[in-house]
Design an enzyme around this catalytic site. Structure first.
Site, PDB file in Angstrom:
ATOM      1  N   CYS A 161       1.094  -1.188   0.200  1.00 39.26           N
ATOM      2  CA  CYS A 161      -0.141  -0.092   0.194  1.00 39.26           C
ATOM      3  C   CYS A 161       0.483   1.132   0.025  1.00 39.26           C
ATOM      4  CB  CYS A 161      -1.034   0.088   0.911  1.00 39.26           C
ATOM      5  SG  CYS A 161      -1.965   1.219   0.779  1.00 39.26           S
TER       6      CYS A 161
ATOM      7  N   ASP B 296       1.337  -9.642  -2.536  1.00 43.95           N
ATOM      8  CA  ASP B 296       2.592  -8.338  -2.170  1.00 43.95           C
ATOM      9  C   ASP B 296       4.085  -9.644  -2.431  1.00 43.95           C
ATOM     10  OD1 ASP B 296       0.597  -7.125  -1.401  1.00 43.95           O
ATOM     11  OD2 ASP B 296       1.364  -7.433   0.808  1.00 43.95           O
TER      12      ASP B 296
ATOM     13  N   THR C 230      -1.095  -4.406  -2.690  1.00 44.93           N
ATOM     14  CA  THR C 230      -2.144  -3.865  -1.865  1.00 44.93           C
ATOM     15  C   THR C 230      -3.620  -5.103  -2.109  1.00 44.93           C
ATOM     16  OG1 THR C 230      -3.773  -2.881  -3.955  1.00 44.93           O
ATOM     17  CG2 THR C 230      -2.750  -1.004  -3.713  1.00 44.93           C
ATOM     18  N   ALA C 231      -4.242  -4.903  -1.050  1.00 45.02           N
ATOM     19  CA  ALA C 231      -5.686  -5.776  -1.062  1.00 45.02           C
ATOM     20  C   ALA C 231      -6.263  -6.361  -2.156  1.00 45.02           C
ATOM     21  CB  ALA C 231      -6.265  -5.663   0.478  1.00 45.02           C
TER      22      ALA C 231
ATOM     23  N   CYS D 124      -6.052   2.451  -4.507  1.00 43.88           N
ATOM     24  CA  CYS D 124      -6.056   3.081  -3.284  1.00 43.88           C
ATOM     25  C   CYS D 124      -7.007   4.125  -2.699  1.00 43.88           C
ATOM     26  CB  CYS D 124      -4.026   2.975  -3.571  1.00 43.88           C
ATOM     27  SG  CYS D 124      -3.276   3.879  -2.127  1.00 43.88           S
TER      28      CYS D 124
END
Ligand code: UQ1
Length: 454
Positions: free
Chosen positions: A201, A337, A346-347, A380
């Protein structure tokens, strides 16, 4: 909580209720018994029970049935890490950010609470911290990243001083210190960093900066605060469309941004942070802080980086960026990741990768051609304060890939509510159960309404 927020939450809960019930059962734990040398075979071995590991364990164990999927995950808690910026700003509590690992991993998968210590892709085998040897048909690396706080001399010491001046939203161990540092701040430099390594992130170091600046304004401390963002990157944000929206924000809020400035040491006893100028080797700055938000350098876990056959030069799993299949070992995939695919970590990226990885794993196991491709989608939600957010969404080419029919390069309250109240429910109930494949479907449906949007 508003009616709309609670309705959204209830809807998501209902959608996943059967899955959640199934998850709340006892599973295979092995920590008490030493199993040195024990051999075991499985169809799919997943390293890691984070966002990507859970989603794929759910998808694969539901396809292949009881006991075919093994998950190695040493942690007993699963954290919803996107909540950490909000915890740093005092908007959520740490206790809201986790569930037990047992409750989020699917019942049909076998969970060993152990980590991988040695990977031997030539022999399709992984050795665990408990001495178990697991032979797999297919390996999915989903370990996420390791936080290397120890790579910055003095940082771990500073993070243990009880004066609360140094904190870090990246670790559950240090995130509460961030809000404490905001509360006790009186006067001086508030310094925020971004390290010279890939991070998960990449927007988060900036989100906590904006939240802190807003906090100081709310508490009438802003005039006494010199708010500074020292980033090792050469840009404020990698996607121009959103960087162009963020620069006016930092300027209007009187935030000093220093590019290519990298934290190399913390002298916690003197409240001094030491930075290097990455463009002028040897140029060192010492800055006095009243509060410091430190972001650690990150890497894939040691067991992964040590397996040279599996990683690229940067130390991440060397996969094809479209199929997520390893470039050499065709029965190895990565998600999230630890993958070397050049997307933002990011998720949301893991969510968008999940259907691709699932379909391509199934195709590999059936000896078929890989047809599913990942476009690099990352998202994001750039929280810019206590009631605003810019939802950045983009692909491998750093072109915007937006879901909603309105321009997203603007601060919006709706996006803030989505981030704060809607995403956690979506994550727990749909993402971890393998039912959320990213917003591509939603984007296609919404595109009908995008009249006049560039
Ligand atoms: C998303 O898919 C995701 O993963 C579950 C996130 O992480 C929690 C996000 O923050 C976002 C924004 C998305 C994308 C979802 C939508 C509805 C745009």
């Amino acid at each position: 909580m508003s009616y709309i927020q609670s309705s959204a939450r209830n809807f998501l809960k209902l959608a996943a209720v059967s899955q959640t019930n199934a998850n709340a059962t006892v599973r295979c734990l092995s920590t008490l018994k030493n199993v040195s040398g024990e051999r075991e075979d499985c169809k799919v071995l997943i390293l890691g029970g984070g966002a990507g590991g859970c989603a794929l364990a759910a998808k694969l164990s539901s396809k292949y049935g009881e006991g075919k999927v093994v998950v190695l995950e040493p942690a007993d808690k699963h954290y919803y890490q996107p909540m950490f910026t909000l915890i740093g700003g005092g908007m959520k509590n740490l206790s809201q950010s986790y569930k037990t690992m047992a409750s989020v991993l699917p019942k049909k998968a076998k969970w060993y609470q152990e980590s991988a210590v040695n990977l031997d892709p030539k022999n399709n085998t992984v050795t665990t911290s408990n001495g178990r040897n697991i032979k797999y048909d297919l390996l999915l690396v989903a370990t996420g990243l390791q936080l290397n706080y120890n790579k910055i001399p003095g940082l771990e010491d500073a993070l243990s001083i009880p004066d609360g001046k140094v904190g870090s939203i990246y670790s559950p161990k240090y995130v509460d210190r961030v809000y404490e540092s905001l509360r006790i701040f009186q006067k001086g430099n508030a310094i925020f960093t971004f390290p010279s390594s890939p991070v998960k992130c990449p927007g988060a170091p900036q989100k906590i900066l904006y939240i802190a600046e807003h906090y100081f304004r709310k508490m009438n401390k802003r005039n006494d605060a010199n708010v500074v963002y020292n980033t090792a990157l050469p840009v404020l944000f990698g996607v121009k469309h959103y960087a162009d929206a963020l620069w006016p924000i930092v300027k209007s809020r009187n935030i000093t941004v220093n590019l290519r400035r990298n934290l190399i040491e913390v002298k916690g006893d003197k409240n001094i942070a030491v930075f290097e100028n990455l463009d002028k080797p040897g140029e060192i700055y010492e800055e006095q802080y009243e509060m410091l938000h430190a972001v650690p350098p990150m890497s894939a876990p040691d067991a992964i980086t040590q397996c040279k056959e599996l990683v690229n030069e940067a130390g991440f799993v060397d996969v094809d960026k479209s199929t997520m299949q390893h470039t050499i070992y065709k029965n190895v995939f990565a998600i999230g990741d630890s993958s070397g695919s050049p997307n933002s970590k990011t998720a949301a990226s893991a969510a968008a990768q999940s259907p691709v990885v699932f379909r391509n794993i199934v195709a590999t196991l059936e000896g078929k051609e890989l047809k599913s491709t990942y476009d690099g989608y990352a998202s994001c939600p750039l929280v810019t304060g206590y009631n605003s957010c810019i939802l950045a969404e983009f692909d491998y080419n750093l072109n915007p890939l937006e879901t909603f029919p309105f321009p997203q390069n603007k601060e919006r309250y709706t996006m803030f509510i989505m981030k704060k109240d809607f995403m956690p429910a979506l994550y727990w109930h749909l993402m971890l159960t393998g039912m959320w494949n990213g917003p591509a479907l939603m984007r296609n449906l919404m595109s009908v309404f995008k009249f006049g949007k560039k």
